[in-house]
Write a protein that holds these residues in place. Structure first.
Motif, PDB file in Angstrom:
ATOM      1  N   GLN A  13       0.848  -1.192   0.000  1.00  0.00           N
ATOM      2  CA  GLN A  13       0.000   0.000   0.000  1.00  0.00           C
ATOM      3  C   GLN A  13       0.879   1.235   0.000  1.00  0.00           C
ATOM      4  N   VAL A  15       0.727   5.233   0.463  1.00  0.00           N
ATOM      5  CA  VAL A  15      -0.207   6.124   1.141  1.00  0.00           C
ATOM      6  C   VAL A  15       0.362   7.543   1.217  1.00  0.00           C
ATOM      7  N   GLU A  23       3.265  12.003  -3.125  1.00  0.00           N
ATOM      8  CA  GLU A  23       2.917  10.628  -3.487  1.00  0.00           C
ATOM      9  C   GLU A  23       4.043   9.933  -4.244  1.00  0.00           C
ATOM     10  N   LYS A  44      -3.247   4.600  -2.056  1.00  0.00           N
ATOM     11  CA  LYS A  44      -4.258   5.131  -1.148  1.00  0.00           C
ATOM     12  C   LYS A  44      -3.999   6.618  -0.920  1.00  0.00           C
ATOM     13  N   ARG A  45      -5.058   7.411  -1.015  1.00  0.00           N
ATOM     14  CA  ARG A  45      -4.946   8.854  -0.773  1.00  0.00           C
ATOM     15  C   ARG A  45      -5.857   9.238   0.383  1.00  0.00           C
ATOM     16  N   VAL A  46      -5.288   9.960   1.324  1.00  0.00           N
ATOM     17  CA  VAL A  46      -6.028  10.267   2.550  1.00  0.00           C
ATOM     18  C   VAL A  46      -5.992  11.765   2.837  1.00  0.00           C
ATOM     19  N   SER A  69     -11.454  10.092   1.804  1.00  0.00           N
ATOM     20  CA  SER A  69     -10.223   9.306   1.881  1.00  0.00           C
ATOM     21  C   SER A  69     -10.467   7.870   1.436  1.00  0.00           C
ATOM     22  N   VAL A  72      -8.014   2.627   4.456  1.00  0.00           N
ATOM     23  CA  VAL A  72      -6.638   2.153   4.630  1.00  0.00           C
ATOM     24  C   VAL A  72      -6.533   0.981   5.599  1.00  0.00           C
ATOM     25  N   TRP A  84       3.627  -1.354   3.858  1.00  0.00           N
ATOM     26  CA  TRP A  84       2.960  -0.039   3.877  1.00  0.00           C
ATOM     27  C   TRP A  84       4.049   1.001   3.694  1.00  0.00           C
ATOM     28  N   ALA A  86       4.516   5.055   3.250  1.00  0.00           N
ATOM     29  CA  ALA A  86       3.775   6.303   3.381  1.00  0.00           C
ATOM     30  C   ALA A  86       4.711   7.493   3.364  1.00  0.00           C
ATOM     31  N   THR A  91       0.033  11.211   6.855  1.00  0.00           N
ATOM     32  CA  THR A  91       0.059   9.755   7.019  1.00  0.00           C
ATOM     33  C   THR A  91       0.660   9.296   8.339  1.00  0.00           C
ATOM     34  N   SER A  95       0.286   5.532   9.875  1.00  0.00           N
ATOM     35  CA  SER A  95       1.394   4.577   9.873  1.00  0.00           C
ATOM     36  C   SER A  95       1.559   3.940  11.252  1.00  0.00           C
TER      37      SER A  95
END
Length: 334
Positions: A13, A15, A23, A44-46, A69, A72, A84, A86, A91, A95
């Protein structure tokens, strides 16, 4: 981890808050992992609800995420991801949550300097010029990025007809803008443009110029007016982004000193990197450390008004970081 085992592909992932420059750090590292070991990458975008965005990371909870979002955390029997990766302030609490809730099933990597709870991540991939230290810190020159020979070649295809025939040397010019440490006022931009125009004309070359989102409009106009007569392309921000194509075709790269990302990406091409001065607003020691590192590696020199060529081994720091991630994963799961 080595390809050829019977392990299934890694689930990864990526993030961030979705801003391209942020990103791409996490995605670049994930893609480097994928080149070394079969992996499935999910982006993934938050973002946090406005009421909670400025809260300290320690006070944030998952329910404070904005409904826009991407989810996640696993639900409905889904498995935790193997990896993961990030980037960015948004993030950090996520995390920490993933590492804690997954019970070690997810290996958590944070890029950049978290400046918060360094022990909340399995590995921190931080720019060496930030001076981050710790038992779980890997320092690299610059930040992870997506620039590879293959990516640049792919990005160049759409611009082959326009950039391929340009007279050589082809000079990519990457202009940043105002930041906490630097500014690019109109007069300074005009002076830089005059120097660049003279240097390109002296060698009978061509220009490939792009601005960043931070470039002041007055600086854009001043540089465009002075450089438009040169053969080449000045990207006005409309249509497909030629950034990868510029780096692919460049015989020289000129980059303003305000961007660590652009300097590190340029240094991964093998083309001479000339650093353009800006107007300092405050002490910029970390940028000075980065440029000193790039000089020591033979990649970059201050722009002196000439397009002198030299050679060096292109930087490959993103792959080095990816190998460290896979080595750490392998050690944990041995």
């Amino acid at each position: 981890m080595e390809v050829g085992t019977d392990r299934p592909p890694l689930t990864v992932q990526v993030v961030s808050d979705g801003r391209a420059g942020i990103e791409n750090q996490a995605l670049g590292l994930a893609e480097a992992v994928q080149r070394l070991f079969p992996s499935r990458i999910e982006i993934k975008r938050v973002r946090w609800r406005k009421a909670f965005d400025r809260l300290p990371s320690a006070l944030k909870a998952g329910w404070m995420l904005d409904p826009s979002s991407d989810p996640v955390f696993p639900s409905g029997g889904e498995a935790w991801p193997d990896l993961w990766i990030a980037t960015g302030r948004a993030t950090l609490p996520l995390s920490a949550m993933v590492r804690r809730r997954s019970g070690g099933r997810t290996f958590v990597v944070q890029t950049q300097d978290p400046r918060w709870k360094m022990d909340s991540y399995d590995l921190v991939v931080a720019p060496a010029h930030d001076g981050v230290v710790g038992p779980n810190v890997l320092s690299i020159t610059g930040s992870p990025h997506r620039v590879t020979v293959e990516k640049l070649a792919e990005g160049a295809v759409a611009f082959e007809d326009r950039l391929g025939p340009l007279p050589r040397p082809r000079v990519a010019v990457l202009i940043g803008g105002r930041s906490a440490a630097f500014d690019l006022p109109e007069a300074h931009a005009a002076a830089l443009a005059d120097q660049i125009a003279a240097a390109v004309a002296a060698v009978g070359g061509s220009l490939m110029l792009t601005f960043s989102r931070r470039t002041p409009e007055a600086a854009k106009q001043a540089m465009t007016a002075r450089l438009a007569s040169l053969p080449g392309m000045i990207w006005d921000g409309t249509g497909p982004n030629p950034y990868f194509a510029f780096l692919h075709f460049a015989d020289h790269v000129l980059v303003t000193e305000d961007s660590a990302n652009m300097a590190a990406e340029a240094a991964s091409t093998g083309a001479p990197v000339h650093v353009l001065p800006m107007v300092p607003l405050k002490s910029a020691d970390k940028f000075a450390r980065l440029h000193a590192d790039l000089r020591a590696r033979g990649a970059a020199r201050p722009f002196d008004g000439r397009l002198e060529g030299w050679s060096y081994a292109p930087l490959n720091e993103t792959e080095r970081a990816a190998r460290a991630v896979l080595d750490a994963l392998s050690a944990i799961r041995a």
